[in-house]
Design a protein around this motif. Structure first.
Motif, PDB file in Angstrom:
ATOM      1  N   GLU A  76      -9.791 -20.889 -18.557  1.00 42.29           N
ATOM      2  CA  GLU A  76      -9.880 -22.342 -18.605  1.00 42.29           C
ATOM      3  C   GLU A  76     -11.130 -22.819 -19.341  1.00 42.29           C
ATOM      4  O   GLU A  76     -11.487 -23.991 -19.282  1.00 42.29           O
ATOM      5  CB  GLU A  76      -9.853 -22.909 -17.177  1.00 42.29           C
ATOM      6  N   VAL A  77     -11.788 -21.913 -20.045  1.00 36.49           N
ATOM      7  CA  VAL A  77     -12.977 -22.303 -20.811  1.00 36.49           C
ATOM      8  C   VAL A  77     -12.570 -23.225 -21.953  1.00 36.49           C
ATOM      9  O   VAL A  77     -11.633 -22.944 -22.697  1.00 36.49           O
ATOM     10  CB  VAL A  77     -13.700 -21.063 -21.372  1.00 36.49           C
ATOM     11  N   GLN A  78     -13.293 -24.332 -22.085  1.00 42.41           N
ATOM     12  CA  GLN A  78     -13.037 -25.256 -23.186  1.00 42.41           C
ATOM     13  C   GLN A  78     -13.473 -24.609 -24.493  1.00 42.41           C
ATOM     14  O   GLN A  78     -14.537 -24.015 -24.584  1.00 42.41           O
ATOM     15  CB  GLN A  78     -13.803 -26.557 -22.973  1.00 42.41           C
ATOM     16  N   HIS A  79     -12.641 -24.742 -25.519  1.00 46.01           N
ATOM     17  CA  HIS A  79     -12.966 -24.158 -26.813  1.00 46.01           C
ATOM     18  C   HIS A  79     -14.009 -25.023 -27.524  1.00 46.01           C
ATOM     19  O   HIS A  79     -13.984 -26.234 -27.446  1.00 46.01           O
ATOM     20  CB  HIS A  79     -11.715 -24.054 -27.679  1.00 46.01           C
ATOM     21  N   GLY A  80     -14.911 -24.371 -28.223  1.00 47.24           N
ATOM     22  CA  GLY A  80     -15.931 -25.120 -28.936  1.00 47.24           C
ATOM     23  C   GLY A  80     -16.931 -24.233 -29.636  1.00 47.24           C
ATOM     24  O   GLY A  80     -17.931 -24.699 -30.150  1.00 47.24           O
ATOM     25  N   GLU A  81     -16.692 -22.919 -29.652  1.00 46.89           N
ATOM     26  CA  GLU A  81     -17.540 -21.979 -30.360  1.00 46.89           C
ATOM     27  C   GLU A  81     -18.997 -22.098 -29.936  1.00 46.89           C
ATOM     28  O   GLU A  81     -19.922 -22.155 -30.754  1.00 46.89           O
ATOM     29  CB  GLU A  81     -17.370 -22.147 -31.873  1.00 46.89           C
ATOM     30  N   ASP A  82     -19.226 -22.130 -28.613  1.00 49.97           N
ATOM     31  CA  ASP A  82     -20.568 -22.242 -28.064  1.00 49.97           C
ATOM     32  C   ASP A  82     -21.198 -20.854 -27.962  1.00 49.97           C
ATOM     33  O   ASP A  82     -21.364 -20.304 -26.878  1.00 49.97           O
ATOM     34  CB  ASP A  82     -20.501 -22.930 -26.696  1.00 49.97           C
ATOM     35  N   LEU A  83     -21.565 -20.299 -29.102  1.00 49.64           N
ATOM     36  CA  LEU A  83     -22.134 -18.962 -29.124  1.00 49.64           C
ATOM     37  C   LEU A  83     -23.446 -18.884 -28.359  1.00 49.64           C
ATOM     38  O   LEU A  83     -23.730 -17.888 -27.693  1.00 49.64           O
ATOM     39  CB  LEU A  83     -22.351 -18.504 -30.568  1.00 49.64           C
ATOM     40  N   ASP A  84     -24.254 -19.919 -28.452  1.00 45.19           N
ATOM     41  CA  ASP A  84     -25.551 -19.881 -27.792  1.00 45.19           C
ATOM     42  C   ASP A  84     -25.398 -19.913 -26.274  1.00 45.19           C
ATOM     43  O   ASP A  84     -26.068 -19.162 -25.554  1.00 45.19           O
ATOM     44  CB  ASP A  84     -26.425 -21.049 -28.255  1.00 45.19           C
ATOM     45  N   GLY A  85     -24.500 -20.769 -25.767  1.00 42.90           N
ATOM     46  CA  GLY A  85     -24.245 -20.809 -24.333  1.00 42.90           C
ATOM     47  C   GLY A  85     -23.668 -19.508 -23.837  1.00 42.90           C
ATOM     48  O   GLY A  85     -24.058 -18.986 -22.780  1.00 42.90           O
ATOM     49  N   MET A  86     -22.734 -18.941 -24.600  1.00 41.26           N
ATOM     50  CA  MET A  86     -22.144 -17.655 -24.237  1.00 41.26           C
ATOM     51  C   MET A  86     -23.210 -16.571 -24.182  1.00 41.26           C
ATOM     52  O   MET A  86     -23.254 -15.750 -23.259  1.00 41.26           O
ATOM     53  CB  MET A  86     -21.057 -17.286 -25.250  1.00 41.26           C
ATOM     54  N   ARG A  87     -24.119 -16.602 -25.143  1.00 39.48           N
ATOM     55  CA  ARG A  87     -25.180 -15.598 -25.204  1.00 39.48           C
ATOM     56  C   ARG A  87     -26.087 -15.662 -23.970  1.00 39.48           C
ATOM     57  O   ARG A  87     -26.501 -14.631 -23.444  1.00 39.48           O
ATOM     58  CB  ARG A  87     -25.992 -15.810 -26.487  1.00 39.48           C
ATOM     59  N   ARG A  88     -26.357 -16.871 -23.493  1.00 41.92           N
ATOM     60  CA  ARG A  88     -27.219 -17.006 -22.309  1.00 41.92           C
ATOM     61  C   ARG A  88     -26.528 -16.477 -21.051  1.00 41.92           C
ATOM     62  O   ARG A  88     -27.179 -15.891 -20.182  1.00 41.92           O
ATOM     63  CB  ARG A  88     -27.626 -18.472 -22.126  1.00 41.92           C
ATOM     64  N   VAL A  89     -25.216 -16.697 -20.941  1.00 39.40           N
ATOM     65  CA  VAL A  89     -24.500 -16.172 -19.774  1.00 39.40           C
ATOM     66  C   VAL A  89     -24.450 -14.640 -19.835  1.00 39.40           C
ATOM     67  O   VAL A  89     -24.709 -13.962 -18.835  1.00 39.40           O
ATOM     68  CB  VAL A  89     -23.079 -16.757 -19.681  1.00 39.40           C
ATOM     69  N   VAL A  90     -24.132 -14.091 -21.002  1.00 37.80           N
ATOM     70  CA  VAL A  90     -24.075 -12.637 -21.146  1.00 37.80           C
ATOM     71  C   VAL A  90     -25.417 -12.001 -20.804  1.00 37.80           C
ATOM     72  O   VAL A  90     -25.480 -10.932 -20.188  1.00 37.80           O
ATOM     73  CB  VAL A  90     -23.645 -12.258 -22.581  1.00 37.80           C
ATOM     74  N   SER A  91     -26.519 -12.666 -21.184  1.00 35.21           N
ATOM     75  CA  SER A  91     -27.844 -12.090 -20.943  1.00 35.21           C
ATOM     76  C   SER A  91     -28.113 -11.872 -19.464  1.00 35.21           C
ATOM     77  O   SER A  91     -28.891 -10.982 -19.097  1.00 35.21           O
ATOM     78  CB  SER A  91     -28.932 -12.985 -21.542  1.00 35.21           C
ATOM     79  N   LEU A  92     -27.477 -12.657 -18.589  1.00 34.31           N
ATOM     80  CA  LEU A  92     -27.669 -12.490 -17.150  1.00 34.31           C
ATOM     81  C   LEU A  92     -27.243 -11.104 -16.696  1.00 34.31           C
ATOM     82  O   LEU A  92     -27.756 -10.566 -15.701  1.00 34.31           O
ATOM     83  CB  LEU A  92     -26.865 -13.539 -16.377  1.00 34.31           C
ATOM     84  N   PHE A  93     -26.304 -10.514 -17.423  1.00 28.36           N
ATOM     85  CA  PHE A  93     -25.717  -9.243 -17.015  1.00 28.36           C
ATOM     86  C   PHE A  93     -26.184  -8.055 -17.848  1.00 28.36           C
ATOM     87  O   PHE A  93     -26.248  -6.935 -17.344  1.00 28.36           O
ATOM     88  CB  PHE A  93     -24.186  -9.336 -17.078  1.00 28.36           C
TER      89      PHE A  93
END
Length: 262
Positions: free
Chosen positions: A135-152
């Motif tokens: 259900e993620v809204q599309h928008g090519e938010d690479l920077d936001g995605m990168r911050r979430v991935v960094s948590l893990f």
């Protein structure tokens, strides 16, 4: 140029039903949008004359000219491909902790603060985190995605590379997280509509944490798109860039590890 465009369009035109001519401004807008996405385009006037003003014929020709990654897609005006997330929208649709130590996070967008808050607010020990991207809204938010991935996965140099249609190649590094999240198991849920950013998210977690990816193989195949309206009901999805991750073959597509359990 005009003669070559007419010859090139002869076969594709047979594929299309007649929809009638549209304003020449529409075809000009399509041509300009495709050019802005980094692709060479014949003059709009030549396209219009070759297709007798048929915008869908023009879109079909441009799709074939661009090649891999370009698509003509159904569009009712509310496609998730058009959605752009807003910073004020909630980061998570829903959260749930079951009795087995599993935290389910239904993401609305890539919001590291929301993910951290959900993990911190869990009232029982979390051993498994399930990140649902469907259900993620599309928008090519690479920077936001990168911050979430960094948590893990923490800081990761040259985690992936983006090749832009205009020719520029950009290396992306995962920056250090505000706070690391450590659990026994990570599961990522995807579907056919998951875009290229979601593919990167799932692939990085699988590569660096051993996350299990469940669901359907996405259609994006690593391509970022801009969606250009053509006529009512149809749009032209034009690739603007493609992502590359070591160990993931996006030509084949991001292949899940299994189906989502019912």
């Amino acid at each position: 140029m005009r003669k070559s465009v007419i010859l090139a369009l002869a076969a594709p035109m047979a594929w299309l039903a007649a929809v009638g001519p549209v304003s020449s401004d529409t075809i000009t807008d399509i041509a300009r949008a495709v050019m802005a996405a980094g692709h060479d385009v014949p003059p709009a006037r030549a396209l219009s004359e070759a297709c007798a003003g048929d915008a869908l014929c023009v879109a079909r020709f441009l799709k074939d000219r661009i090649g891999d990654g370009a698509q003509i897609v159904p569009d009712d005006g509310s496609s998730p491909r058009r959605t752009r997330w807003q910073s004020t929208s909630p980061g998570l649709h829903r959260t749930l902790v079951d009795g087995q130590g599993r935290l389910f996070l239904i993401l609305a967008r890539y919001d590291a603060d929301a993910v951290l808050a959900a993990v911190s607010g869990a009232k029982s020990t979390v051993r498994t985190i399930i990140l649902d991207l469907r259900e993620v809204q599309h928008g090519e938010d690479l920077d936001g995605m990168r911050r979430v991935v960094s948590l893990f996965i923490g800081k990761t140099e040259r985690a992936f590379q983006v090749h832009h249609s205009a020719g520029k190649h950009v290396d992306w590094t995962i920056t250090p997280p505000v706070r690391a999240i450590t659990v026994d198991r990570i599961e990522v849920r995807i579907n056919r509509e998951t875009d290229a950013v979601g593919e990167v998210f799932a692939a990085l977690l699988r590569t660096h944490t051993g996350a299990v990816v469940l669901g359907q193989k996405p259609a994006a195949r690593g391509y970022f798109h801009t969606v250009i309206p053509v006529i009512h009901g149809w749009s032209l999805a034009v690739p603007t860039a493609r992502v590359f991750i070591r160990g993931t073959d996006f030509d084949v597509g991001l292949v899940p590890d299994g189906a989502i359990p019912e």
